[in-house]
Design a protein around this motif. Structure first.
Motif, mmCIF file in Angstrom:
data_model
loop_
_atom_site.group_PDB
_atom_site.id
_atom_site.type_symbol
_atom_site.label_atom_id
_atom_site.label_comp_id
_atom_site.label_asym_id
_atom_site.label_seq_id
_atom_site.Cartn_x
_atom_site.Cartn_y
_atom_site.Cartn_z
ATOM 1 N N HIS A 162 0.850 -1.197 0.000
ATOM 2 C CA HIS A 162 0.000 0.000 0.000
ATOM 3 C C HIS A 162 0.884 1.244 0.000
ATOM 4 O O HIS A 162 0.528 2.287 0.544
ATOM 5 C CB HIS A 162 -0.905 -0.030 1.236
ATOM 6 N N GLY A 163 2.080 1.089 -0.613
ATOM 7 C CA GLY A 163 3.023 2.190 -0.681
ATOM 8 C C GLY A 163 3.878 2.302 0.566
ATOM 9 O O GLY A 163 3.646 1.644 1.575
ATOM 10 N N ALA A 164 4.883 3.160 0.488
ATOM 11 C CA ALA A 164 5.774 3.350 1.631
ATOM 12 C C ALA A 164 5.158 4.276 2.666
ATOM 13 O O ALA A 164 5.211 4.017 3.865
ATOM 14 C CB ALA A 164 7.115 3.902 1.162
ATOM 15 N N GLN A 165 4.580 5.352 2.219
ATOM 16 C CA GLN A 165 3.861 6.279 3.087
ATOM 17 C C GLN A 165 2.447 6.415 2.546
ATOM 18 O O GLN A 165 2.225 6.289 1.346
ATOM 19 C CB GLN A 165 4.546 7.650 3.126
ATOM 20 N N HIS A 166 1.511 6.713 3.413
ATOM 21 C CA HIS A 166 0.109 6.763 2.983
ATOM 22 C C HIS A 166 -0.185 8.129 2.372
ATOM 23 O O HIS A 166 -0.917 8.950 2.928
ATOM 24 C CB HIS A 166 -0.804 6.481 4.175
ATOM 25 N N VAL A 167 0.385 8.346 1.185
ATOM 26 C CA VAL A 167 0.207 9.624 0.493
ATOM 27 C C VAL A 167 -0.321 9.355 -0.912
ATOM 28 O O VAL A 167 -0.172 8.256 -1.459
ATOM 29 C CB VAL A 167 1.534 10.407 0.403
ATOM 30 N N ARG A 168 -0.934 10.365 -1.501
ATOM 31 C CA ARG A 168 -1.446 10.243 -2.865
ATOM 32 C C ARG A 168 -0.265 10.176 -3.839
ATOM 33 O O ARG A 168 0.482 11.155 -3.981
ATOM 34 C CB ARG A 168 -2.356 11.429 -3.204
ATOM 35 N N LEU A 169 -0.126 9.061 -4.503
ATOM 36 C CA LEU A 169 1.000 8.890 -5.408
ATOM 37 C C LEU A 169 0.913 9.835 -6.601
ATOM 38 O O LEU A 169 1.932 10.189 -7.191
ATOM 39 C CB LEU A 169 1.070 7.436 -5.882
ATOM 40 N N THR A 170 -0.288 10.263 -6.946
ATOM 41 C CA THR A 170 -0.455 11.203 -8.058
ATOM 42 C C THR A 170 0.146 12.570 -7.741
ATOM 43 O O THR A 170 0.408 13.355 -8.649
ATOM 44 C CB THR A 170 -1.938 11.366 -8.414
ATOM 45 N N ASP A 171 0.356 12.854 -6.451
ATOM 46 C CA ASP A 171 0.934 14.140 -6.050
ATOM 47 C C ASP A 171 2.455 14.087 -5.929
ATOM 48 O O ASP A 171 3.089 15.116 -5.692
ATOM 49 C CB ASP A 171 0.354 14.592 -4.703
ATOM 50 N N CYS A 172 3.040 12.900 -6.062
ATOM 51 C CA CYS A 172 4.478 12.725 -5.847
ATOM 52 C C CYS A 172 5.266 13.038 -7.113
ATOM 53 O O CYS A 172 4.813 12.745 -8.230
ATOM 54 C CB CYS A 172 4.782 11.295 -5.423
ATOM 55 N N ASP A 173 6.482 13.592 -6.934
ATOM 56 C CA ASP A 173 7.354 13.736 -8.093
ATOM 57 C C ASP A 173 7.927 12.374 -8.469
ATOM 58 O O ASP A 173 7.695 11.372 -7.777
ATOM 59 C CB ASP A 173 8.461 14.767 -7.830
ATOM 60 N N GLU A 174 8.663 12.309 -9.561
ATOM 61 C CA GLU A 174 9.098 11.020 -10.091
ATOM 62 C C GLU A 174 9.960 10.241 -9.104
ATOM 63 O O GLU A 174 9.781 9.028 -8.929
ATOM 64 C CB GLU A 174 9.876 11.230 -11.402
ATOM 65 N N LYS A 175 10.871 10.903 -8.432
ATOM 66 C CA LYS A 175 11.766 10.218 -7.507
ATOM 67 C C LYS A 175 11.003 9.660 -6.319
ATOM 68 O O LYS A 175 11.181 8.496 -5.930
ATOM 69 C CB LYS A 175 12.862 11.175 -7.023
ATOM 70 N N VAL A 176 10.134 10.472 -5.731
ATOM 71 C CA VAL A 176 9.353 10.022 -4.572
ATOM 72 C C VAL A 176 8.415 8.890 -4.972
ATOM 73 O O VAL A 176 8.235 7.922 -4.240
ATOM 74 C CB VAL A 176 8.571 11.201 -3.956
ATOM 75 N N LEU A 177 7.815 9.004 -6.152
ATOM 76 C CA LEU A 177 6.909 7.968 -6.644
ATOM 77 C C LEU A 177 7.642 6.635 -6.781
ATOM 78 O O LEU A 177 7.161 5.595 -6.301
ATOM 79 C CB LEU A 177 6.328 8.397 -7.988
ATOM 80 N N ARG A 178 8.793 6.645 -7.444
ATOM 81 C CA ARG A 178 9.545 5.399 -7.631
ATOM 82 C C ARG A 178 9.961 4.801 -6.296
ATOM 83 O O ARG A 178 9.881 3.583 -6.086
ATOM 84 C CB ARG A 178 10.777 5.666 -8.502
ATOM 85 N N THR A 179 10.387 5.659 -5.371
ATOM 86 C CA THR A 179 10.827 5.168 -4.059
ATOM 87 C C THR A 179 9.656 4.582 -3.273
ATOM 88 O O THR A 179 9.786 3.529 -2.642
ATOM 89 C CB THR A 179 11.473 6.309 -3.253
#
Length: 268
Positions: A162-179
């Motif tokens: 369910h992801g690393a942190q419970h944040v909206r992945l659509t709001d993440c930049d490319e690096k944060v999204l991949r991580t």
């Protein structure tokens, strides 16, 4: 002595929540009548649960924590209906027919302590999507790594990310999204010593960029939070689910299973 202003706000919220449920139930009844006339098929439905018995701090309306007795009643009703609506693992091979799958988001400890014994006693498989940020937080509200290993050994249990942190992945930049996608997968696989290939997008937030990043990270099946059944030729990386709420009585739960709440898919 209770604060009068605070109590008034809670009363208004409670009243508005009850009004929303009444309007939603009316819409469900009308939709059910239309479906009966059209003789529509219920299709395959992926149920989305969160907590069973615990209080979720961010859940201001109290929608996502079911009373254990209500959860048990729902599962008993689901098991009784399994001849015509078989309960299957969350697996793309099952989605072509009619049936249901059970999923949990976030990774609350009560999934292990409360929900799992009920589901295992009923012989029903289920998938738990775990946010690894919660997993490593030390907060007793959530599963810890030892809890997760115990849960994963139970019959019919699949663990997903369910992801690393419970944040909206659509709001993440490319690096944060991949991580967020890769680190959660790696952590779960290290704990469980087995591949983790399923994903639930936090907050249901997905677009083409997030979908493609999830595939690149090694996931092959992903659920969002759009209400509705699994449709023919569905995208396995954007699977609809049926939101289950704390106010869902057994009759309403069965109505959701039968398709009488599919009007909610129009919300987008």
């Amino acid at each position: 002595m209770p604060n009068a202003s605070g109590q008034s706000i809670r009363d208004v919220r409670s009243h508005m929540n009850a009004l929303r449920m009444q309007l939603a139930s009316m819409a469900a009844g009308l939709w059910g009548t239309w479906r009966h006339i059209r003789n529509a098929s219920p299709g395959f439905r992926v149920l989305m649960y969160h907590a069973v018995g615990s209080t979720i701090p961010e859940d201001r309306l109290g929608l996502y924590s079911l009373r254990p007795a209500l959860f048990r009643a729902q599962i008993e009703a689901l098991a009784a209906a399994s001849m015509r609506l078989p309960v299957m693992p969350f697996d793309v091979s099952a989605f072509a027919g009619t049936g249901a799958a059970i999923t949990f988001d976030d990774g609350y400890h009560d999934t292990l302590s409360t929900a799992a014994p009920i589901l295992c006693a009923a012989g029903l498989p289920f998938t738990v999507f775990v946010s690894t940020g919660y997993l490593s937080s030390g907060d007793p509200l959530y599963l810890c790594p030892a809890d997760l290993r115990e849960l994963a050994t139970m019959p019919g249990v699949t663990i997903g990310s369910h992801g690393a942190q419970h944040v909206r992945l659509t709001d993440c930049d490319e690096k944060v999204l991949r991580t967020a996608l890769s680190s959660s997968k790696t952590m779960l696989e290290n704990i469980l010593q087995k591949p983790v290939t399923t994903l639930s997008y936090p907050h249901g937030a997905v677009n083409n960029r997030v979908r493609d990043a999830a595939i690149a990270a090694g996931y092959n099946l992903a659920a969002c939070s759009k209400f509705g059944p699994i449709e023919n030729n569905c995208d396995p990386m954007r699977l609809n689910r049926i939101d289950i709420w704390s106010s869902d009585t057994v009759p309403r739960f069965l109505a959701k299973l039968s398709g009488n709440w599919d009007w909610m898919s129009w919300r987008g």
